[in-house]
Scaffold this motif. Structure first.
Motif, PDB file in Angstrom:
ATOM      1  N   LEU A 146      67.653  25.435  29.165  1.00 10.52           N
ATOM      2  CA  LEU A 146      66.710  25.682  30.247  1.00 10.52           C
ATOM      3  C   LEU A 146      65.990  27.017  30.090  1.00 10.52           C
ATOM      4  CD1 LEU A 146      68.831  24.444  33.301  1.00 10.52           C
ATOM      5  CD2 LEU A 146      67.181  23.161  31.942  1.00 10.52           C
ATOM      6  N   VAL A 147      66.663  27.997  29.539  1.00  9.95           N
ATOM      7  CA  VAL A 147      66.053  29.323  29.372  1.00  9.95           C
ATOM      8  C   VAL A 147      65.132  29.358  28.163  1.00  9.95           C
ATOM      9  CG1 VAL A 147      66.569  31.740  28.804  1.00  9.95           C
ATOM     10  CG2 VAL A 147      67.880  30.555  30.580  1.00  9.95           C
ATOM     11  N   ASN A 148      65.598  28.790  27.052  1.00 12.36           N
ATOM     12  CA  ASN A 148      64.851  28.908  25.800  1.00 12.36           C
ATOM     13  C   ASN A 148      64.067  27.655  25.441  1.00 12.36           C
ATOM     14  OD1 ASN A 148      65.865  31.548  25.399  1.00 12.36           O
ATOM     15  ND2 ASN A 148      67.798  30.694  24.672  1.00 12.36           N
ATOM     16  N   ALA A 164      67.658  17.627  29.412  1.00 14.69           N
ATOM     17  CA  ALA A 164      67.375  18.901  30.073  1.00 14.69           C
ATOM     18  C   ALA A 164      65.874  19.156  30.169  1.00 14.69           C
ATOM     19  CB  ALA A 164      68.055  20.049  29.330  1.00 14.69           C
ATOM     20  N   SER A 165      65.075  18.397  29.421  1.00 16.98           N
ATOM     21  CA  SER A 165      63.620  18.527  29.510  1.00 16.98           C
ATOM     22  C   SER A 165      63.092  18.071  30.867  1.00 16.98           C
ATOM     23  CB  SER A 165      62.932  17.748  28.383  1.00 16.98           C
ATOM     24  OG  SER A 165      63.283  16.376  28.419  1.00 16.98           O
ATOM     25  N   LEU A 166      63.959  17.598  31.754  1.00  9.34           N
ATOM     26  CA  LEU A 166      63.562  17.375  33.146  1.00  9.34           C
ATOM     27  C   LEU A 166      62.927  18.630  33.738  1.00  9.34           C
ATOM     28  CD1 LEU A 166      66.610  15.344  34.513  1.00  9.34           C
ATOM     29  CD2 LEU A 166      64.231  14.566  34.517  1.00  9.34           C
ATOM     30  N   ILE A 167      63.318  19.795  33.225  1.00 12.63           N
ATOM     31  CA  ILE A 167      62.763  21.038  33.770  1.00 12.63           C
ATOM     32  C   ILE A 167      61.276  21.160  33.469  1.00 12.63           C
ATOM     33  CG2 ILE A 167      63.229  22.536  31.760  1.00 12.63           C
ATOM     34  CD1 ILE A 167      64.113  24.684  33.832  1.00 12.63           C
ATOM     35  N   LEU A 168      60.806  20.565  32.388  1.00 19.36           N
ATOM     36  CA  LEU A 168      59.382  20.633  32.054  1.00 19.36           C
ATOM     37  C   LEU A 168      58.545  19.860  33.058  1.00 19.36           C
ATOM     38  CD1 LEU A 168      59.519  20.202  28.162  1.00 19.36           C
ATOM     39  CD2 LEU A 168      59.418  22.324  29.497  1.00 19.36           C
ATOM     40  N   GLU A 169      59.026  18.690  33.449  1.00 15.18           N
ATOM     41  CA  GLU A 169      58.302  17.911  34.453  1.00 15.18           C
ATOM     42  C   GLU A 169      58.373  18.594  35.816  1.00 15.18           C
ATOM     43  OE1 GLU A 169      56.319  14.867  34.215  1.00 15.18           O
ATOM     44  OE2 GLU A 169      56.309  16.055  32.380  1.00 15.18           O
ATOM     45  N   GLN A 170      59.501  19.199  36.137  1.00 20.90           N
ATOM     46  CA  GLN A 170      59.606  19.919  37.399  1.00 20.90           C
ATOM     47  C   GLN A 170      58.627  21.082  37.416  1.00 20.90           C
ATOM     48  OE1 GLN A 170      61.260  19.095  40.088  1.00 20.90           O
ATOM     49  NE2 GLN A 170      60.627  20.916  41.229  1.00 20.90           N
ATOM     50  N   ALA A 171      58.514  21.787  36.292  1.00 19.26           N
ATOM     51  CA  ALA A 171      57.564  22.900  36.207  1.00 19.26           C
ATOM     52  C   ALA A 171      56.131  22.405  36.348  1.00 19.26           C
ATOM     53  CB  ALA A 171      57.755  23.629  34.882  1.00 19.26           C
TER      54      ALA A 171
END
Length: 315
Positions: free
Chosen positions: A230-232, A286-293
């Motif tokens: 998530l950080v990198n 963990a690429s769910l964070i990209l869609e959330q962003a």
């Protein structure tokens, strides 16, 4: 059927993808006689260097005391067990125990259990929680269902796969345990993405927020493990979005059958489907964070901060 050579059974292993390869290797490293089948033979060949015998068809493992299967779906499990050349199709032999570590439906599992019983083969569902790095760290966990006396016979063998083996009951209930686990995995990851992006949009670095979270009572082995991704923004796959969607489908199907409302899981399943539609197919979930962003109107960048994922191999 009782296992011959109970203390040192001859083992067959079917399916050496990312997980199956590592688990078969642990049994080889423990000194067991292991024969391996994989549809793409080349993926199995490196195990020969560790002492494995490579076979060309699953049926060639029919004379083994214990056979493990670890494949992608119910159809694949049926193919390697009861399909042409399957491990349960020999006219001369049948495994003493068949242990399936795949994530498949309870219906598919019950079908194979019935077919195994016709050959005198005991069947255990042994679903696992982890990924290749978790296996290397010795932290894999296993949930097992089936005849309790058969579990007692093979428990020492299963214990070699990781740190925890739990007998959860008769029949196919281990399938439900694994599906429930993976639904929780998806819901937690989506929630983690949401709060991390909230903090970032408010001016907090992802590294700082997750360090705080991981040091708090809300932190866990999982949040620490996923923090570097998530950080990198390193999404080398351990578990892909389409596989997660499959498990949500199984979980929501079970929920309908059992009349259990799961509104959070249903909402997360839609977000997973949206991420797949946006092209996040080969990356780690963990690429769910990209869609959330993206939905939050920001474009995250890799912070390039070294983080301990908490999964150093056991010594």
């Amino acid at each position: 059927m009782a296992i011959a050579a109970q203390d040192r059974p001859r083992i067959g292993w079917i399916g050496v993808g990312r997980m199956g390869f590592q688990l078969a290797a642990r049994l080889l490293d423990a000194g067991y006689d292991v024969a391996v089948y994989n549809r793409a033979r080349a993926k199995a060949e490196p195990l020969a260097e560790r002492g494995a015998t490579i076979v060309d068809r699953p049926v060639h493992l029919a004379d083994r005391d214990v056979v493990f299967t670890m494949v992608t779906a119910s159809a694949a499990l049926e193919a390697v067990t009861t399909g042409p050349g399957g491990v349960l199709t020999s006219s001369d032999a049948a495994p003493g125990v068949l242990i399936d570590c795949s994530t498949v439906s309870t219906q598919g599992s019950a079908l194979i259990r019935d077919e195994a019983a016709k050959r005198g083969t005991d069947f255990l569902a042994a679903t696992v929680s982890g990924n290749p790095k978790v296996i290397t760290a010795g932290k894999l966990t296993v949930a097992v269902s089936g005849p309790s006396e058969v579990f007692g016979q093979v428990e020492p063998l299963l214990a070699l796969l990781g740190r925890g083996v739990t007998y959860v009951g008769e029949g196919e209930v281990a399938r439900l345990v694994k599906i429930a686990h993976n639904v929780f995995l998806g819901v937690v990851t989506q929630s983690l993405a949401e709060i991390t992006i909230l903090a970032e949009k408010g001016g907090v670095s992802r590294a700082a927020f997750l360090q705080f979270l991981n040091d708090s009572v809300m932190g866990s082995v999982f949040t620490r493990y996923k923090s570097p991704a998530l950080v990198n923004l390193d999404f080398k796959p351990t578990f892909t979005m389409p596989l997660l969607r499959k498990d949500f489908d199984l979980g929501l199907s079970a929920a309908r059958e059992l009349e259990v409302p799961m509104p959070l899981a249903a909402a997360t399943a839609q977000l997973v489907a949206a991420a797949i539609g946006a092209g996040h197919v080969e990356e780690d979930f963990a690429s769910l964070i990209l869609e959330q962003a993206r939905n939050s109107g920001i474009t995250p960048e890799a912070e390039n901060v070294p983080l301990d994922d908490g999964l150093s191999p056991q010594t």
